[in-house]
Design a protein around this motif. Structure first.
Motif, short mmCIF file in Angstrom:
data_model
loop_
_atom_site.label_atom_id
_atom_site.label_comp_id
_atom_site.label_asym_id
_atom_site.label_seq_id
_atom_site.Cartn_x
_atom_site.Cartn_y
_atom_site.Cartn_z
N LEU A 15 1.16 -1.04 0.25
CA LEU A 15 -0.40 0.10 0.05
C LEU A 15 0.52 1.30 -0.10
CD1 LEU A 15 -3.09 1.03 -0.29
CD2 LEU A 15 -2.52 0.50 2.61
N ASP A 16 1.95 1.07 0.72
CA ASP A 16 2.82 2.36 1.12
C ASP A 16 3.29 3.13 -0.95
OD1 ASP A 16 2.79 1.81 3.31
OD2 ASP A 16 5.26 2.38 3.51
N ALA A 17 3.67 1.52 -1.48
CA ALA A 17 4.58 2.05 -2.88
C ALA A 17 3.13 2.28 -3.82
CB ALA A 17 4.80 0.48 -3.29
N VAL A 18 2.00 1.62 -3.42
CA VAL A 18 0.40 2.12 -4.32
C VAL A 18 0.71 3.84 -4.47
CG1 VAL A 18 -2.23 1.80 -4.42
CG2 VAL A 18 0.17 -0.02 -4.83
N LEU A 19 -0.32 3.77 -3.20
CA LEU A 19 -0.18 5.14 -2.39
C LEU A 19 0.77 5.99 -3.15
CD1 LEU A 19 -2.32 4.46 0.86
CD2 LEU A 19 -3.43 4.95 -1.13
N HIS A 20 2.06 6.33 -2.81
CA HIS A 20 3.68 6.74 -3.59
C HIS A 20 3.12 6.82 -5.45
CE1 HIS A 20 6.68 9.47 -3.24
NE2 HIS A 20 7.83 7.92 -4.15
N SER A 23 0.37 9.65 -5.75
CA SER A 23 0.39 10.55 -5.27
C SER A 23 0.88 11.55 -5.90
CB SER A 23 1.08 11.04 -3.38
OG SER A 23 3.11 10.14 -4.66
N HIS B 20 0.10 11.45 -0.96
CA HIS B 20 1.68 11.16 -0.17
C HIS B 20 1.45 11.56 1.53
CE1 HIS B 20 5.43 11.87 0.85
NE2 HIS B 20 5.53 12.80 0.84
N SER B 23 0.63 7.31 2.29
CA SER B 23 2.06 6.26 1.88
C SER B 23 2.94 6.24 3.05
CB SER B 23 2.55 7.02 0.82
OG SER B 23 3.57 7.97 0.91
N ASP B 24 2.19 6.32 4.13
CA ASP B 24 3.23 5.87 5.07
C ASP B 24 2.22 5.15 5.98
OD1 ASP B 24 6.04 6.37 6.75
OD2 ASP B 24 4.59 6.70 8.03
N PRO B 25 2.53 3.42 6.96
CA PRO B 25 2.57 3.01 7.80
C PRO B 25 2.14 3.65 9.27
CG PRO B 25 4.57 2.23 7.28
CD PRO B 25 4.60 3.30 5.99
N ARG B 28 -0.83 6.09 8.78
CA ARG B 28 -2.23 5.19 8.61
C ARG B 28 -2.84 4.32 9.54
NH1 ARG B 28 0.60 3.22 3.82
NH2 ARG B 28 0.93 1.20 4.64
#
Lengths: 106, 106
Positions: A15-20, A23, B20, B23-25, B28
């Motif tokens: 999810l980190d990579a997808v949201l980044h 963005s 952005h 995009s960080d756990p 989130r």
């Protein structure tokens, strides 16, 4: 002839990579245009992006490495498709919410 | 006594900044815990984040500057709440899809 370029498996998608990846407005434009017809394979030059080639390539690579798009290297061009089943399995509703959040792209 | 810290208006919120921020756990986790009860105001230390104070402060500031959370500075602590109405008005379904995409946070 051609090759699929390297990509994460469905389980490897984060999810980190997808949201980044999502963005950035250029990358969301690509996703929105692919989402409008999920069966289509589009070349990198077909999205109307006003970017230098190296920059354009960077954006497609980020999307591919996040697992958002799949890329077929046909030698003279790369064809892109949205990994809609993988996105929906891992992050249900996410790409739709993101695409819907912006004005319609012509 | 206290003050609301600076934040974007609903109209100023950008999808780039929101995605952005999410995009960080760690960030989130904060959003997921606030989303579990949108009426609550939680201090920055109540989220179980295993981070140095300066790093924790950075994450809350990113969320606030993106418009995701609102922060009340009570002097000895900051209270955080989710801007759920603003998020839903600008990006319908987005924060729910993101919160739902991860394993339940205790």
């Amino acid at each position: 002839m051609g090759d699929w370029l390297p990509e994460p498996t469905r389980a490897q998608m984060s999810l980190d990579a997808v949201l980044h990846a999502l963005s950035d407005p250029h990358r969301r434009r690509i996703v929105a245009m692919l989402a409008a017809d999920v069966e289509q394979r589009r070349t990198c030059t077909s999205f109307g992006l006003t970017l230098a080639k190296s920059n354009r390539t960077h954006h497609f690579r980020m999307l591919r490495e996040a697992g958002v798009v799949r890329q077929w290297d046909a030698g003279n061009a790369k064809l892109n498709l949205l990994r809609v089943d993988d996105l929906e399995a891992r992050f249900p509703g996410l790409h739709q919410a993101i695409v819907a959040a912006e004005p319609r792209i012509a």
